[in-house]
Design a protein around this motif. Sequence first.
Motif, PDB file in Angstrom:
ATOM      1  N   LEU A 162       6.671  18.413  -2.702  1.00  0.00           N
ATOM      2  CA  LEU A 162       7.303  17.624  -1.654  1.00  0.00           C
ATOM      3  C   LEU A 162       6.418  17.554  -0.410  1.00  0.00           C
ATOM      4  CD1 LEU A 162      11.013  18.836  -1.957  1.00  0.00           C
ATOM      5  CD2 LEU A 162      10.081  16.604  -2.620  1.00  0.00           C
ATOM      6  N   PHE A 163       5.754  18.665  -0.114  1.00  0.00           N
ATOM      7  CA  PHE A 163       4.832  18.679   1.020  1.00  0.00           C
ATOM      8  C   PHE A 163       3.676  17.699   0.776  1.00  0.00           C
ATOM      9  CE2 PHE A 163       0.877  20.394   2.849  1.00  0.00           C
ATOM     10  CZ  PHE A 163       1.193  20.306   4.193  1.00  0.00           C
ATOM     11  N   VAL A 164       3.134  17.733  -0.453  1.00  0.00           N
ATOM     12  CA  VAL A 164       2.056  16.804  -0.800  1.00  0.00           C
ATOM     13  C   VAL A 164       2.542  15.367  -0.700  1.00  0.00           C
ATOM     14  CG1 VAL A 164       0.548  16.020  -2.673  1.00  0.00           C
ATOM     15  CG2 VAL A 164       0.858  18.462  -2.250  1.00  0.00           C
ATOM     16  N   LEU A 165       3.770  15.119  -1.167  1.00  0.00           N
ATOM     17  CA  LEU A 165       4.327  13.766  -1.098  1.00  0.00           C
ATOM     18  C   LEU A 165       4.463  13.315   0.353  1.00  0.00           C
ATOM     19  CD1 LEU A 165       5.586  11.334  -2.513  1.00  0.00           C
ATOM     20  CD2 LEU A 165       7.795  12.520  -2.435  1.00  0.00           C
ATOM     21  N   ALA A 166       4.923  14.201   1.210  1.00  0.00           N
ATOM     22  CA  ALA A 166       5.075  13.863   2.631  1.00  0.00           C
ATOM     23  C   ALA A 166       3.720  13.547   3.260  1.00  0.00           C
ATOM     24  CB  ALA A 166       5.759  15.009   3.372  1.00  0.00           C
ATOM     25  N   VAL A 167       2.712  14.397   2.933  1.00  0.00           N
ATOM     26  CA  VAL A 167       1.361  14.145   3.458  1.00  0.00           C
ATOM     27  C   VAL A 167       0.833  12.806   2.936  1.00  0.00           C
ATOM     28  CG1 VAL A 167      -1.038  14.946   3.413  1.00  0.00           C
ATOM     29  CG2 VAL A 167       0.817  16.585   3.756  1.00  0.00           C
ATOM     30  N   GLY A 168       1.110  12.528   1.634  1.00  0.00           N
ATOM     31  CA  GLY A 168       0.672  11.259   1.060  1.00  0.00           C
ATOM     32  C   GLY A 168       1.325  10.068   1.737  1.00  0.00           C
ATOM     33  N   ILE A 169       2.614  10.179   2.045  1.00  0.00           N
ATOM     34  CA  ILE A 169       3.319   9.076   2.717  1.00  0.00           C
ATOM     35  C   ILE A 169       2.726   8.836   4.111  1.00  0.00           C
ATOM     36  CG2 ILE A 169       5.528   8.373   3.703  1.00  0.00           C
ATOM     37  CD1 ILE A 169       6.884   9.807   1.361  1.00  0.00           C
ATOM     38  N   ILE A 170       2.508   9.939   4.830  1.00  0.00           N
ATOM     39  CA  ILE A 170       1.913   9.805   6.174  1.00  0.00           C
ATOM     40  C   ILE A 170       0.522   9.197   6.081  1.00  0.00           C
ATOM     41  CG2 ILE A 170       1.095  11.083   8.189  1.00  0.00           C
ATOM     42  CD1 ILE A 170       3.354  13.104   7.641  1.00  0.00           C
ATOM     43  N   GLY A 171      -0.285   9.701   5.119  1.00  0.00           N
ATOM     44  CA  GLY A 171      -1.623   9.138   4.925  1.00  0.00           C
ATOM     45  C   GLY A 171      -1.568   7.679   4.531  1.00  0.00           C
ATOM     46  N   GLY A 172      -0.596   7.310   3.688  1.00  0.00           N
ATOM     47  CA  GLY A 172      -0.446   5.915   3.276  1.00  0.00           C
ATOM     48  C   GLY A 172      -0.106   5.019   4.452  1.00  0.00           C
TER      49      GLY A 172
ATOM     50  N   ILE B 190       0.839  -1.206   0.000  1.00  0.00           N
ATOM     51  CA  ILE B 190       0.000   0.000   0.000  1.00  0.00           C
ATOM     52  C   ILE B 190       0.870   1.249   0.000  1.00  0.00           C
ATOM     53  CG2 ILE B 190      -1.663   1.319   1.361  1.00  0.00           C
ATOM     54  CD1 ILE B 190      -2.848  -1.340   2.265  1.00  0.00           C
ATOM     55  N   LEU B 191       1.915   1.244   0.828  1.00  0.00           N
ATOM     56  CA  LEU B 191       2.785   2.416   0.925  1.00  0.00           C
ATOM     57  C   LEU B 191       3.496   2.677  -0.401  1.00  0.00           C
ATOM     58  CD1 LEU B 191       3.631   4.514   2.973  1.00  0.00           C
ATOM     59  CD2 LEU B 191       5.537   3.060   3.635  1.00  0.00           C
ATOM     60  N   VAL B 192       4.043   1.627  -1.005  1.00  0.00           N
ATOM     61  CA  VAL B 192       4.732   1.790  -2.287  1.00  0.00           C
ATOM     62  C   VAL B 192       3.760   2.261  -3.361  1.00  0.00           C
ATOM     63  CG1 VAL B 192       5.912   0.538  -4.133  1.00  0.00           C
ATOM     64  CG2 VAL B 192       6.537   0.121  -1.754  1.00  0.00           C
ATOM     65  N   LEU B 193       2.567   1.703  -3.368  1.00  0.00           N
ATOM     66  CA  LEU B 193       1.567   2.087  -4.366  1.00  0.00           C
ATOM     67  C   LEU B 193       1.183   3.552  -4.215  1.00  0.00           C
ATOM     68  CD1 LEU B 193      -0.404   1.321  -6.629  1.00  0.00           C
ATOM     69  CD2 LEU B 193      -2.042   0.638  -4.869  1.00  0.00           C
ATOM     70  N   ILE B 194       0.966   3.996  -2.980  1.00  0.00           N
ATOM     71  CA  ILE B 194       0.568   5.385  -2.758  1.00  0.00           C
ATOM     72  C   ILE B 194       1.691   6.333  -3.155  1.00  0.00           C
ATOM     73  CG2 ILE B 194       0.041   7.069  -0.947  1.00  0.00           C
ATOM     74  CD1 ILE B 194      -1.614   4.927   0.427  1.00  0.00           C
ATOM     75  N   ILE B 195       2.929   6.015  -2.756  1.00  0.00           N
ATOM     76  CA  ILE B 195       4.066   6.878  -3.111  1.00  0.00           C
ATOM     77  C   ILE B 195       4.230   6.927  -4.625  1.00  0.00           C
ATOM     78  CG2 ILE B 195       6.571   7.109  -2.965  1.00  0.00           C
ATOM     79  CD1 ILE B 195       6.404   5.910  -0.159  1.00  0.00           C
ATOM     80  N   ALA B 196       4.140   5.761  -5.282  1.00  0.00           N
ATOM     81  CA  ALA B 196       4.278   5.736  -6.737  1.00  0.00           C
ATOM     82  C   ALA B 196       3.176   6.539  -7.411  1.00  0.00           C
ATOM     83  CB  ALA B 196       4.267   4.291  -7.235  1.00  0.00           C
ATOM     84  N   LEU B 197       1.951   6.407  -6.882  1.00  0.00           N
ATOM     85  CA  LEU B 197       0.825   7.134  -7.465  1.00  0.00           C
ATOM     86  C   LEU B 197       0.989   8.641  -7.280  1.00  0.00           C
ATOM     87  CD1 LEU B 197      -1.946   6.958  -8.821  1.00  0.00           C
ATOM     88  CD2 LEU B 197      -2.980   6.777  -6.551  1.00  0.00           C
ATOM     89  N   ILE B 198       1.407   9.048  -6.077  1.00  0.00           N
ATOM     90  CA  ILE B 198       1.599  10.485  -5.830  1.00  0.00           C
ATOM     91  C   ILE B 198       2.719  11.031  -6.706  1.00  0.00           C
ATOM     92  CG2 ILE B 198       2.308  12.178  -4.098  1.00  0.00           C
ATOM     93  CD1 ILE B 198       0.883  10.492  -2.010  1.00  0.00           C
ATOM     94  N   LEU B 199       3.828  10.290  -6.811  1.00  0.00           N
ATOM     95  CA  LEU B 199       4.928  10.733  -7.673  1.00  0.00           C
ATOM     96  C   LEU B 199       4.487  10.843  -9.129  1.00  0.00           C
ATOM     97  CD1 LEU B 199       7.984   8.775  -6.229  1.00  0.00           C
ATOM     98  CD2 LEU B 199       7.598  11.256  -6.169  1.00  0.00           C
ATOM     99  N   PHE B 200       3.720   9.857  -9.578  1.00  0.00           N
ATOM    100  CA  PHE B 200       3.232   9.908 -10.954  1.00  0.00           C
ATOM    101  C   PHE B 200       2.361  11.130 -11.173  1.00  0.00           C
ATOM    102  CE2 PHE B 200      -0.258   8.871 -13.877  1.00  0.00           C
ATOM    103  CZ  PHE B 200       0.464   8.693 -15.048  1.00  0.00           C
ATOM    104  N   VAL B 201       1.462  11.394 -10.224  1.00  0.00           N
ATOM    105  CA  VAL B 201       0.569  12.547 -10.357  1.00  0.00           C
ATOM    106  C   VAL B 201       1.366  13.853 -10.317  1.00  0.00           C
ATOM    107  CG1 VAL B 201      -1.311  13.814  -9.239  1.00  0.00           C
ATOM    108  CG2 VAL B 201      -1.427  11.330  -9.430  1.00  0.00           C
ATOM    109  N   ILE B 202       2.355  13.928  -9.398  1.00  0.00           N
ATOM    110  CA  ILE B 202       3.163  15.151  -9.293  1.00  0.00           C
ATOM    111  C   ILE B 202       3.945  15.384 -10.577  1.00  0.00           C
ATOM    112  CG2 ILE B 202       5.178  16.143  -8.132  1.00  0.00           C
ATOM    113  CD1 ILE B 202       4.152  14.919  -5.535  1.00  0.00           C
ATOM    114  N   ILE B 203       4.586  14.321 -11.082  1.00  0.00           N
ATOM    115  CA  ILE B 203       5.375  14.466 -12.319  1.00  0.00           C
ATOM    116  C   ILE B 203       4.477  14.837 -13.483  1.00  0.00           C
ATOM    117  CG2 ILE B 203       6.794  13.202 -13.982  1.00  0.00           C
ATOM    118  CD1 ILE B 203       7.884  11.593 -11.602  1.00  0.00           C
TER     119      ILE B 203
END
Length: 541
Positions: free
Chosen positions: A184-194, A13-26
């Motif tokens: 980066l802030f969004v990514l951090a929030v996403g990681i915490i949420g994940g 779940i954590l890897v999926l969320i981080i990958a999804l957030i990174l994809f969306v950010i990029i």
Amino acid sequence: MKNILRVSLQTKILVLIIALILFVIILLTAISSYLEYKETRKQMKQLALQTAKMVSYMPTVKEALRSDHPSPEIQGVAERVRDEVNAATVIIANRNGVIYSYPDPDMIGKQMESDDNYKALVLGGYYNTETKGRLGKAIRGKAPIFVDYETYRKLEGVVSVGFLQKEIRSAIVQKILKSSLFALFVLAVGIIGGILLAKNIKKETLGLEPYEIASLYRERNAILSSVKEGILAIDEHGLITMLNKSAQNILGLSKDAVRKPIRELVPETEMLKLLETGAPESNREMFFKEKVLIVNRTPVIKNERIVGVVSSFRDKTEIQDMIDTLSEVRKYSEDLRAQTHEFTNKLYVLSGLLQLGQYTEAINMIQKESNVHSQQNRILFDQIHDAKVQAILLGKLSKASEKKIDFNIDSNSSLDPLPPHVKISQLITIIGNLIDNAFEAVQGQEQGEVGFFTIDMGDDIVIEISDNGPGVPKEAIEHLFDKGFSSKGGNNRGYGLANVRKTVRELNGTIDFFNSKEGGAIFTTYIPKANAYYTNGFDQK
């Protein structure tokens, strides 16, 4: 090896969320960068053209072009404008392409190398171009300079304002770098949420991994399929969530019953009551479609809240068949024992009479016993045609003879074969207990008598047992059918009449009793011939 390579659900779940957030950010960064680049180019073109127009309209520039040496004055104006708009170049040249202003003073007085001034110098047009100059590729705005003389207006030069594209890209990169901080802030929030989501899912799945849940699901299905008991579960809304194959067969339901209200499919159930009370129930009887089911019900509790009910049940018919078989074996065993004991005693008496030479007495005894048995057997076999009742009465006749009790079957008795829904175990409970109670009531009397009468005319089967004992005490009448109550005292007593009432109710019948004026008690049961499961009361007189 497979177990070692398995990745936990939390990690997935954590890897999926981080990958999804990174994809969306990029993706968003790329799109916004492209749009920003397009918009900035558009703004730069507009700014270059507007600046060029502004410079071409300036009186100072027009007046300078009339003089013989305009460069010093025009260079100063051009540099001030370039600083204000932050342009790379503000070039002013005459109609022959001679440069009067340039960021590099060495270029002043030289010929312009660009050949994109045609539209401005010849046609007097205002436009943008993208060309590569000495400083690099740039976006330029071109504007002609018209000088008004006393009698005419003449095109005397051209203004070219340029912005370098590398500076535009640099500005866009700076904006992207600033927005990346937010990313980066969004990514951090996403990681915490994940992490929180993964922990919550882990908690909801009781710490089990997906492959463990799948294994449990397969095992559960195998267990439910192998269990002969019916198992049915509902949720807090009364919807069926699970039922095994046995439950489908017993209740006559299909797999389509899942997610349907249990009240509609099994209206007799009391599972909905447990959603309110939360009190487990064990070995309860339930009547459903002419079946008697033995039911256990248990609430499902989550966080101290009832979220469902699970019920297991089995058809009492199988248990009843086993009880019937055991009852028959036990009954025949008792009958044989009683008959053996009684006839052994009589044989001893006959043997003694013969040894003493009392032949007449022996013959009279044989004739008397023959007459008694002949009369009883005639009523028993000629007027009572149900084999189950015959077997019970034969046993009781032998038992009465053994106890020296006069047990009489009324000569007016008449009984056809009973309906199939009246089982032998029920008859044993009703007839056996009532006759045994009558035997106990007259036990020890000088002339104890017990009577049996049955008839099945009309819609009911009537069974009456009477005795000449002391009757039922008045203080015992109110509790006569209560479980565990006995007017005789002692342990392990008070269950016979309670079982009789229970069995009569199962057959939708009633039971009456009263004390006879001549002494003794009379118990009468009424059993409907129709097969109907309904709990009824009993009458007392």
